[in-house]
Each structure stands twice: as C-alpha cells, then as structure tokens.
Design an enzyme around this catalytic site. Structure first.
Site, PDB file in Angstrom:
ATOM      1  N   TYR A 232      54.865  32.589 -33.125  1.00 49.08           N
ATOM      2  CA  TYR A 232      54.823  33.042 -34.529  1.00 49.08           C
ATOM      3  C   TYR A 232      55.670  32.789 -35.656  1.00 49.08           C
ATOM      4  CZ  TYR A 232      55.761  36.004 -38.616  1.00 49.08           C
ATOM      5  OH  TYR A 232      55.588  36.388 -40.220  1.00 49.08           O
TER       6      TYR A 232
ATOM      7  N   ASP B 226      57.382  39.114 -27.255  1.00 53.46           N
ATOM      8  CA  ASP B 226      56.910  39.804 -28.240  1.00 53.46           C
ATOM      9  C   ASP B 226      55.837  40.187 -28.014  1.00 53.46           C
ATOM     10  OD1 ASP B 226      55.407  39.906 -30.686  1.00 53.46           O
ATOM     11  OD2 ASP B 226      57.067  38.569 -31.473  1.00 53.46           O
TER      12      ASP B 226
ATOM     13  N   ARG C 176      71.206  55.108 -43.564  1.00 48.23           N
ATOM     14  CA  ARG C 176      71.729  53.845 -43.293  1.00 48.23           C
ATOM     15  C   ARG C 176      71.463  53.694 -41.927  1.00 48.23           C
ATOM     16  NH1 ARG C 176      76.170  50.857 -42.625  1.00 48.23           N
ATOM     17  NH2 ARG C 176      76.507  51.193 -44.810  1.00 48.23           N
TER      18      ARG C 176
ATOM     19  N   LYS D 126      51.943  44.996 -37.346  1.00 50.74           N
ATOM     20  CA  LYS D 126      50.190  44.736 -37.389  1.00 50.74           C
ATOM     21  C   LYS D 126      49.623  45.868 -36.723  1.00 50.74           C
ATOM     22  CE  LYS D 126      52.310  41.300 -38.643  1.00 50.74           C
ATOM     23  NZ  LYS D 126      52.598  39.676 -37.466  1.00 50.74           N
TER      24      LYS D 126
HETATM   25  C1  LIG Z   1      54.000  39.019 -37.901  1.00 46.17           C
HETATM   26  C2  LIG Z   1      54.088  38.782 -37.093  1.00 46.17           C
HETATM   27  C3  LIG Z   1      56.529  39.183 -36.529  1.00 46.17           C
HETATM   28  C4  LIG Z   1      56.866  38.912 -37.751  1.00 46.17           C
HETATM   29  O1  LIG Z   1      56.967  40.368 -38.066  1.00 46.17           O
HETATM   30  P1  LIG Z   1      57.081  41.346 -40.073  1.00 46.17           P
HETATM   31  O2  LIG Z   1      56.839  42.377 -39.440  1.00 46.17           O
HETATM   32  O3  LIG Z   1      55.665  40.283 -40.398  1.00 46.17           O
HETATM   33  O4  LIG Z   1      58.303  40.683 -40.412  1.00 46.17           O
HETATM   34  C5  LIG Z   1      56.764  38.626 -35.279  1.00 46.17           C
HETATM   35  N1  LIG Z   1      55.864  38.361 -33.992  1.00 46.17           N
HETATM   36  C6  LIG Z   1      55.213  38.120 -34.492  1.00 46.17           C
HETATM   37  C7  LIG Z   1      53.469  37.636 -32.770  1.00 46.17           C
HETATM   38  C8  LIG Z   1      53.365  38.519 -35.547  1.00 46.17           C
HETATM   39  O5  LIG Z   1      52.693  38.275 -35.032  1.00 46.17           O
END
Ligand SMILES: *Cc1c(COP(=O)(O)O)cnc(C)c1O
Length: 383
Positions: free
Chosen positions: A101, A173, A49, A198
């Site tokens: 998001y 982000d 962990r 992504k």
């Molecule tokens: C998908 C996404 C997230 C969240 O990520 P997960 O891996 O689905 O938890 C956060 N910010 C953006 C811009 C995203 O496209």
C-alpha cells in the site's frame, strides 16, 4: 456451547442485545464522557478517546473474526499502521514488502524516516532472501499479501517462522484478504492489521482501521498509543463498520467468484498483455495462496499491451459500471491507476523496478452481476 463458526461470529460477535433497552443492534453511544459515582468510580468507561461501547462491540467482533484475543480499532488503516511504528525507537529497522500500500511506504519513509526509523522495501516471494535481510536492529517484518497492486503472494507461515527465530514482530496487513479468506495469526503472525475502510466496512461509506492480536504486551502498547495520540474512531464509524462485517462472508463469496470471471475474461482479451490474479494455476504464488487462503479475493490487476498511461486512461474513462476511484473492497466495482493514483508517492524508478507499469490497471471487482461487469470491460477495451 462450541465456538460459533465464522458466519455466526460475523453476525453476532461483540453484539449481545443492549441490557438497558433490549436493542438488538449495538447503539451508537454518541457521548464524549461518562458519569462517575465518585472520582474514578465508573462502569468501565471514563472518556471516549480511551473507550466507547460502540467501539468495544466493533473491537470484539473484529477480534472474533481474526480468531484473536484482542482487537483495537483506529480512525483509519494508516492510523493503525502509525500506531505500530510509534512503538519503535530511532535506529530500529522495518523490513517491508516492496509491493505494498503506497500510504504505508509514505508513512515509513517520509514521516518516520526523519525520526530515525530505518525502513527497507524488498520482494518477499522468497523466504530465504527475506531472512538474509534480517539485521540485529530489525524489529518488524511488514507483510502484505496478496500485495497491492500486483497481487503477489507472500508465504506467511514460512516468514513468521523465520522472523520468530530472530525475535522480530510479524505484522500482516490483511486488508485485501480479510479474515474470511486468510487468518494471519493462525499462520504465526503477531499482528493482523486492517484498513476496515475496505472489505470489512464493505460499502465505501466509512474510514477505519484495526489491529487484532493475541499478544498482551503489544495490545497494551497499542492501546497506550491510541489513547495518547488520539487516532480513535467515532461511534458512528464503528457502527457502520459493524454493519458491514455482518455480511462479510456473503460479500466475499461473490467478490471472489466475480473476480475469477473478470480475470478469466481479461486473460483472453487481445489488448491485454498480462493479468495478475492468484487464482490462475500459473500465478507464481498460486500454490501458497491455495494453502493459506480459502479464496483468491476480489482484486484483479492487468497491464495493457499498449504500455502508455494514455491507453490505461482510455480504458478507465470508458467504463460505466466500474467507477474510477481510489479505494477498494466496496460492493461497487472500481478501477484504479496505481501509477498516478494510489502509488504516485513512490518514485517512478522504484515503481517500475517493482513491476508497477504505467499501463497497470487495478480492479476492485464488486458484487454486481458478473455479466454486466464483463460487458462493461468489453466496451471500455474496445475504445
Ligand atoms: C487502504 C489501505 C490502507 C490504509 O487504510 P486507510 O483506511 O485508507 O487509512 C492500508 N493497507 C492497505 C492494503 C490498504 O488497501
């Protein structure tokens, strides 16, 4: 040796051949625990962990790509977001983009609101307006750029300078741009956050998240949260993400050119009212995008002249190459309907106020042949 350049780091950073066996690829260390010679006497790993060598390889790779000292991997992008917010106290204020998001909005409002985290969502295209909303209790400025799904551009350097003067931590982000196109830390941000699900993973086969930073104190806090609350990625997921990052630069180049082709095609289509893509010279954020990004990314959004949900659904159910699905950033092209899918948790009035119309369609343009993508859209729009 001089510091290797991006493409070399993407392939090699964090991944020297395994000293035990010579394995060129980092092994998947599928273990929960590690032998100790005497209590507390181990080789740097005690319990999975807390840390795992496959995760360490991924963290070092991601840190190198962001030009950061530290990388911290999480089990998802929202887990990474969650860890940042858990470092706050009741009464602390988070200033976030109003076009971001949907899961970040839900987490701040519905999960942390009841715990006393005060979150506010505002447009961030004007740095002076953003600075006017700073409060004594503001701890975090949460930037997403390009924004999701309208692909607005936020000036990271300008906002980071304003926030720094007030001691506010700047989180970017960087999921949409990836470090290949945009390096938030070099522009003054404190934390670069990713949903590695992504573009970094890139193949729609793994969920993951990460934070990269040069800040030792934030690293210590975030590692403490990761260890204490347990949202850590498994070794197989780290391996898959690392497999993805090796080709990030190749994929992003194709995503960018394909998205440019698709955006240009849609802009000239008679059924399309408006196309959102920062590469257009008349896009309000074009100049900033051209300055802070090295390409305009693989995302394109558009609104139909027919503003109904039904019109959007007709197009999205008419494609054969594009798949209607949540998510983005994979090699395959996807369509998404923000109003009913990714952004459904935002109340309709707030959604419309932020410009997220009912007929808005978001495209994640993949790396297929651009001609096939254009033909596919042509067919779907003809219905
Ligand atoms: C998908 C996404 C997230 C969240 O990520 P997960 O891996 O689905 O938890 C956060 N910010 C953006 C811009 C995203 O496209």
């Amino acid at each position: 040796m001089p510091t290797p350049r991006f493409a070399t780091l993407a392939v090699h950073a964090g991944q020297a051949p395994d000293p035990q066996t010579g394995a060129v690829m980092p092994p998947i260390y599928q273990t929960s625990t590690y032998a100790q010679r005497a209590p507390g006497e181990h080789q740097g790993y005690a319990y999975a962990r807390v840390s795992n060598p496959t995760r360490t390889a991924l963290e070092q790779n991601l840190a190198a790509l962001e030009g950061a000292k530290h990388g911290i991997a999480f089990s998802s992008g929202v887990a990474a977001t969650d860890a940042v917010i858990k470092c706050l106290k009741p009464g602390d204020h988070v200033l976030a983009s109003n076009d971001l998001y949907g899961g970040t909005y839900r987490l701040l409002r519905q999960v942390f609101g009841p715990f006393g985290i005060d979150s506010e969502f505002i447009p961030m295209d004007d740095p002076d307006f953003v600075a006017s909303r700073f409060r004594d209790t503001t701890r975090i400025l949460w930037i997403e750029t390009p924004t999701n799904p309208l692909l607005n551009i936020v000036d990271i350097a300008a906002l980071a300078a304003a926030a720094k003067a007030h001691g506010i931590t700047v989180v970017v982000d960087n999921t949409f741009a990836t470090p290949y196109l945009q390096r938030p830390l070099a522009l003054g941000a404190d934390l670069a956050l990713h949903s590695t699900t992504k573009y970094l993973g890139g193949h729609s086969d793994v969920i993951g998240g990460a934070i990269c930073t040069n800040d030792d104190a934030w690293t210590e806090r975030l590692r403490f949260i990761a260890k204490s609350t347990g949202a850590v990625p498994g070794p197989m997921d780290c391996f898959l993400t690392l497999r993805g990052t090796k080709t990030l630069h190749l994929r992003m180049d194709r995503h960018c050119t394909n998205a440019g082709r698709v955006a240009g095609y849609l802009a000239s289509h008679p059924k399309v009212a408006r196309v959102y893509w920062p590469g257009f010279p008349d896009h309000p954020g074009h100049a900033v995008a051209a300055r802070q990004m090295s390409g305009f990314g693989g995302m394109v959004s558009f609104v139909l002249k027919d503003e109904s949900i039904e019109a959007a659904v007709r197009v999205m159910t008419g494609t054969r190459v594009f798949t209607l699905a949540e998510s983005l950033g994979g090699v395959e092209s996807l369509t998404n309907h923000p109003a009913t899918m990714t952004h459904a948790s935002i109340p309709r009035e707030e959604r419309l106020a932020a410009g997220l119309h009912d007929s808005l369609i978001r495209l994640s343009v993949g790396v297929e042949d651009a001609e096939d993508l254009l033909e596919d859209l042509e067919r779907a729009l003809a219905r």
